[in-house]
Design an enzyme around this catalytic site. Sequence first.
Site, PDB file in Angstrom:
ATOM      1  N   HIS A 102       0.858  -1.197   0.000  1.00 37.26           N
ATOM      2  CA  HIS A 102       0.000   0.000   0.000  1.00 37.26           C
ATOM      3  C   HIS A 102       0.886   1.236   0.000  1.00 37.26           C
ATOM      4  O   HIS A 102       2.018   1.194   0.470  1.00 37.26           O
ATOM      5  CB  HIS A 102      -0.915   0.026   1.230  1.00 37.26           C
ATOM      6  CG  HIS A 102      -0.185  -0.099   2.529  1.00 37.26           C
ATOM      7  ND1 HIS A 102       0.259  -1.307   3.010  1.00 37.26           N
ATOM      8  CD2 HIS A 102       0.209   0.833   3.438  1.00 37.26           C
ATOM      9  CE1 HIS A 102       0.871  -1.130   4.169  1.00 37.26           C
ATOM     10  NE2 HIS A 102       0.872   0.166   4.449  1.00 37.26           N
ATOM     11  N   HIS A 104       0.769   5.353   1.313  1.00 39.50           N
ATOM     12  CA  HIS A 104       0.088   6.354   2.127  1.00 39.50           C
ATOM     13  C   HIS A 104       0.081   7.658   1.322  1.00 39.50           C
ATOM     14  O   HIS A 104       1.085   8.015   0.701  1.00 39.50           O
ATOM     15  CB  HIS A 104       0.870   6.619   3.419  1.00 39.50           C
ATOM     16  CG  HIS A 104       1.051   5.431   4.312  1.00 39.50           C
ATOM     17  ND1 HIS A 104       0.373   5.282   5.493  1.00 39.50           N
ATOM     18  CD2 HIS A 104       1.831   4.322   4.178  1.00 39.50           C
ATOM     19  CE1 HIS A 104       0.753   4.129   6.079  1.00 39.50           C
ATOM     20  NE2 HIS A 104       1.637   3.543   5.295  1.00 39.50           N
TER      21      HIS A 104
HETATM   22  P1  AMP Z   1       2.229   0.452   7.352  1.00 40.96           P
HETATM   23  O1  AMP Z   1       2.893   0.715   8.682  1.00 40.96           O
HETATM   24  O2  AMP Z   1       2.875   1.182   6.219  1.00 40.96           O
HETATM   25  O3  AMP Z   1       2.053  -1.018   7.107  1.00 40.96           O
HETATM   26  O4  AMP Z   1       0.803   1.106   7.439  1.00 40.96           O
HETATM   27  C1  AMP Z   1      -0.328   0.439   7.874  1.00 40.96           C
HETATM   28  C2  AMP Z   1      -1.379   1.468   8.125  1.00 40.96           C
HETATM   29  O5  AMP Z   1      -2.629   0.824   8.166  1.00 40.96           O
HETATM   30  C3  AMP Z   1      -1.229   2.231   9.456  1.00 40.96           C
HETATM   31  O6  AMP Z   1      -1.095   3.627   9.185  1.00 40.96           O
HETATM   32  C4  AMP Z   1      -2.512   1.903  10.209  1.00 40.96           C
HETATM   33  O7  AMP Z   1      -3.015   3.005  10.925  1.00 40.96           O
HETATM   34  C5  AMP Z   1      -3.452   1.499   9.077  1.00 40.96           C
HETATM   35  N1  AMP Z   1      -4.527   0.603   9.439  1.00 40.96           N
HETATM   36  C6  AMP Z   1      -4.450  -0.518  10.200  1.00 40.96           C
HETATM   37  N2  AMP Z   1      -5.657  -1.109  10.290  1.00 40.96           N
HETATM   38  C7  AMP Z   1      -6.514  -0.354   9.555  1.00 40.96           C
HETATM   39  C8  AMP Z   1      -7.918  -0.441   9.255  1.00 40.96           C
HETATM   40  N3  AMP Z   1      -8.680  -1.438   9.733  1.00 40.96           N
HETATM   41  N4  AMP Z   1      -8.462   0.517   8.473  1.00 40.96           N
HETATM   42  C9  AMP Z   1      -7.695   1.521   7.995  1.00 40.96           C
HETATM   43  N5  AMP Z   1      -6.384   1.657   8.238  1.00 40.96           N
HETATM   44  C10 AMP Z   1      -5.795   0.735   9.010  1.00 40.96           C
END
Ligand code: AMP
Length: 107
Positions: A102, A104
């Site tokens: 993903h 951001h």
């Molecule tokens: P990463 O650290 O790059 O893997 O980012 C994962 C992101 O997913 C974090 O910013 C979390 O806040 C976000 N996240 C985790 N669970 C959910 C969810 N159920 N819905 C939306 N975002 C989420």
Amino acid sequence: MYDKDNIFAKIIRGDLPCNKIYEDELVFSFYDIHPKAKVHALVVPKLEVVNFTDFTLKSTPNQISDFFTKSSYIANNILKLASFKILTNNGKESGQEVFHFHIHILS
Ligand code: AMP
């Protein structure tokens, strides 16, 4: 190894709720549940790839192009952001917590 039951796979399947921004046959976008900026969106491809490296190695040029073109469309045309940052964590040591590739979008 890709885990089909990771959080984002469940969101794409509709097994978990999210605040959806955009969806088509290849891409899904939703708001981050713990926003780190005024606008914090996530964009994920509908592909079983764990991170940026995996995505670039396993996807076709068309899939890669489609993902980044749609991400730009989401930031510029849907969220209408004049200025923004895009970021991806590639691997646990970099801070990656969800092992479905993903980006951001932060503004
Ligand atoms: P990463 O650290 O790059 O893997 O980012 C994962 C992101 O997913 C974090 O910013 C979390 O806040 C976000 N996240 C985790 N669970 C959910 C969810 N159920 N819905 C939306 N975002 C989420």
